[in-house]
Design an enzyme around this catalytic site. Structure first.
Site, short mmCIF file in Angstrom:
data_model
loop_
_atom_site.label_atom_id
_atom_site.label_comp_id
_atom_site.label_asym_id
_atom_site.label_seq_id
_atom_site.Cartn_x
_atom_site.Cartn_y
_atom_site.Cartn_z
N ARG A 175 0.97 -1.27 0.05
CA ARG A 175 0.31 -0.16 -0.05
C ARG A 175 0.95 1.28 -0.13
NH1 ARG A 175 -3.58 -2.30 4.86
NH2 ARG A 175 -4.63 -3.95 3.77
N ARG A 268 -10.61 3.69 5.64
CA ARG A 268 -9.32 3.34 5.58
C ARG A 268 -8.72 3.57 4.08
NH1 ARG A 268 -6.63 -2.33 7.24
NH2 ARG A 268 -7.19 -2.97 5.18
N ARG A 279 -12.83 -8.85 1.10
CA ARG A 279 -12.44 -9.06 2.50
C ARG A 279 -13.70 -9.09 3.58
NH1 ARG A 279 -7.02 -6.78 3.69
NH2 ARG A 279 -5.98 -7.10 1.75
N1 LIG Z 1 -1.36 -16.27 8.09
C1 LIG Z 1 -0.79 -15.26 8.04
N2 LIG Z 1 -1.53 -14.39 7.96
C2 LIG Z 1 -1.11 -13.15 7.65
C3 LIG Z 1 0.20 -12.96 7.84
N3 LIG Z 1 0.50 -11.59 7.66
C4 LIG Z 1 -0.63 -11.13 7.56
N4 LIG Z 1 -1.66 -11.92 7.43
C5 LIG Z 1 -3.23 -11.97 7.63
O1 LIG Z 1 -3.40 -11.47 6.30
C6 LIG Z 1 -4.56 -10.78 6.31
C7 LIG Z 1 -4.54 -9.62 5.46
O2 LIG Z 1 -3.40 -8.86 5.71
P1 LIG Z 1 -3.25 -7.38 4.98
O3 LIG Z 1 -3.40 -7.54 3.47
O4 LIG Z 1 -2.06 -6.52 5.67
O5 LIG Z 1 -4.52 -6.45 5.23
P2 LIG Z 1 -5.69 -6.20 6.75
O6 LIG Z 1 -6.18 -7.22 7.31
O7 LIG Z 1 -6.72 -5.11 6.06
O8 LIG Z 1 -4.59 -5.23 7.53
C8 LIG Z 1 -4.80 -10.27 7.89
O9 LIG Z 1 -5.78 -11.11 8.40
C9 LIG Z 1 -3.60 -10.61 8.61
O10 LIG Z 1 -3.60 -10.96 9.90
C10 LIG Z 1 1.12 -13.98 7.90
O11 LIG Z 1 2.40 -13.86 8.12
N5 LIG Z 1 0.58 -15.21 8.04
N1 LIG Z 2 -12.30 1.09 17.59
C1 LIG Z 2 -12.07 1.76 16.31
N2 LIG Z 2 -13.03 2.68 16.01
C2 LIG Z 2 -13.12 3.26 14.80
N3 LIG Z 2 -12.20 3.29 13.70
C3 LIG Z 2 -11.29 2.37 14.21
C4 LIG Z 2 -11.15 1.44 15.42
N4 LIG Z 2 -10.13 0.61 15.26
C5 LIG Z 2 -9.39 1.02 14.10
N5 LIG Z 2 -10.24 1.79 13.39
C6 LIG Z 2 -10.07 2.35 12.17
O1 LIG Z 2 -10.54 1.13 11.21
C7 LIG Z 2 -9.42 1.11 9.91
C8 LIG Z 2 -8.82 -0.27 10.18
O2 LIG Z 2 -8.01 -0.75 11.07
P1 LIG Z 2 -6.66 -1.39 10.86
O3 LIG Z 2 -5.76 -1.12 12.20
O4 LIG Z 2 -5.99 -1.03 9.56
O5 LIG Z 2 -7.34 -2.78 10.88
P2 LIG Z 2 -6.75 -4.19 10.48
O6 LIG Z 2 -5.25 -4.05 10.59
O7 LIG Z 2 -7.38 -5.22 11.41
O8 LIG Z 2 -7.03 -4.66 8.94
C9 LIG Z 2 -8.25 2.02 10.20
O9 LIG Z 2 -8.69 3.17 9.40
C10 LIG Z 2 -8.35 2.43 11.86
O10 LIG Z 2 -7.97 3.74 12.18
#
Ligand SMILES: Nc1nc2c(ncn2[C@@H]2O[C@H](COP(=O)(O)OP(=O)(O)O)[C@@H](O)[C@H]2O)c(=O)[nH]1
Ligand SMILES: Nc1ncnc2c1ncn2[C@@H]1O[C@H](COP(=O)(O)OP(=O)(O)O)[C@@H](O)[C@H]1O
Length: 400
Positions: A175, A268, A279
């Protein structure tokens, strides 16, 4: 491939009586296990910055040059070897720092057997010996957009010296704000598949159409830094870690509702519409599994962010009752430049070959290998090192 050290051939063909016999000339060490003699030392022909390993098979009279896996030790002025068990040899390096002193050459561990099958060659694997254990890693899972990354960032910002993030590998595109090596190791699918085949991953999974995985090294480097490791991985990954030898705490983060989850994901603004929909579809199954699979030790509801963060800190013992992780009680010891080793039960006695006059015991160091954990392709943790004097003082204390 290199020539076998000539002086060893005569010695080896005579054969050694048992697995504890050690011969060393010019820095090499040999150790007999079954009808194979492992010759360890000098520089490796293929990677000159590491110690070489060759095997002499007494039944065929042939030299074998095994595939050497794991983190390889750098060559040193000399080394000693002792057979720990049927599956690994302890190597101690002369004149090295306490951090680089003890190494394990695995010859028949589960990892080595697995790799032998995959590669179809003879395999040995190095693993570095490390004192003590790190605190249990923390695995955090939950659907995309629930707030895992936000909670982890808050924790790392408040406790920078206490926690370290396990940087996963992924085949998805970065990203805008993501940095390679910080948020993820971004990697081509074919390269990641090769590394998975090489046994470098603790776990991996296909998530939202991309490959994600935690390398053994990602978790080890955090522990090397004296920090508690945090893993942000999906439910499949959490299940694999649960089934692995890594002892961890498992936390699942739930959204207050699907509507709120969708709102956060869209706000986000990092995914395309198609990716957001994918997702959200996956989120339902993840939440069901998270709540019913029995993998997770704790559930957190991320409705109000501050409240959720407080709950996270509480379950990690950070609500004011614990201020710092316990430090290892082992004192630093001076390791002899030139030494011999002997095994007595689960202790290795390291004896200086140039002892100070009148101070026989102070030159002796005890390496306690009774509680080892882990191994190749990661570190072997749980070593303890102390001087013979402090060991004897401890025994005297028990008898009084
Ligand atoms: N099994 C596994 N899942 C991962 C790993 N790193 C990230 N993920 C998972 O992949 C999913 C997608 O992650 P990401 O593309 O960063 O998107 P996000 O969940 O929106 O932050 C999330 O559920 C993460 O917890 C990894 O090393 N192993
Ligand atoms: N408790 C909450 N209330 C409102 N917005 C939240 C909260 N927790 C996280 N966010 C927002 O939600 C979005 C997704 O959070 P993020 O940490 O990126 O999620 P994930 O890592 O689980 O994918 C971000 O823009 C974050 O700022």
């Amino acid at each position: 491939m290199g020539e076998a050290p000539a002086f060893f051939v005569d010695e080896l063909q005579k054969g050694y009586g048992n697995g504890f016999d050690i011969k060393s000339k010019g820095g090499e060490t040999a150790i007999l296990l079954g009808n194979r003699t492992y010759v360890i030392g000098g520089a490796c022909e293929e990677s000159p910055l590491s110690i070489g390993v060759q095997i002499f098979d007494q039944s065929t009279g042939e030299w074998i040059y095994p595939t050497v896996l794991g983190t390889k030790p750098k060559p040193c002025k000399g080394l000693s070897a002792v057979l720990l068990s049927e599956d690994r040899i302890l190597i101690t390096k002369n004149g090295s720092t306490p951090d680089d002193f003890a190494w394990f050459l695995e010859v028949d561990t589960q990892y080595v057997r697995q790799q032998k099958k995959i590669l179809g060659t003879d395999v040995v694997a190095w693993s570095k010996g490390v004192r003590g254990y790190p605190e249990k890693p923390v695995v955090i899972s939950g659907p995309s957009g629930v707030g895992k990354g936000t909670l982890i960032s808050m924790l790392m910002k408040e406790y920078p010296s206490m926690f370290g993030f396990s940087v996963s590998h992924t085949t998805r595109a970065p990203r805008a704000m993501e940095k390679d090596g910080v948020h993820y190791h971004f990697i081509e699918r074919s390269a990641m598949e090769k590394e998975i085949e090489d046994g470098k991953f603790l776990e991996f999974a296909s998530v939202h159409g991309n490959l994600y995985g935690t390398s053994v090294e990602a978790v080890e480097v955090v522990a090397d830094d004296g920090k508690r490791c945090i893993l942000d991985i999906d439910v499949q990954g959490a299940r694999s870690v649960r089934a692995s030898s890594l002892e961890a705490i498992f936390i699942f983060v739930c959204p207050p509702s699907m509507e709120e989850l969708e709102k956060r994901l869209r706000a986000r603004g990092t995914e395309t519409e198609e990716q957001v929909l994918k997702r959200l579809r996956n989120a339902k199954a993840e939440i069901e599994q998270g709540q019913s699979s029995g993998i997770f030790d704790h559930m957190l509801y991320n409705d109000n962010l501050e409240e959720c963060y407080k709950s996270l800190k509480k379950l990690l013992g950070l609500d004011g009752t614990v201020t710092a992780p316990p430090k290892s009680s082992s004192k630093v010891v001076d390791l002899p430049m030139d030494h011999s080793v002997a095994k007595i039960d689960h202790r290795i006695i390291i004896n200086s070959k140039t002892p100070e006059l009148g101070k026989a015991s102070t030159n002796m160091i005890v390496l306690d290998v009774s509680s080892l954990k882990g191994g190749a392709p990661g570190r072997t943790r749980g070593l303890d090192i102390y001087t013979m004097d402090s060991f004897l003082d401890g025994l005297a204390g028990i008898n009084h």
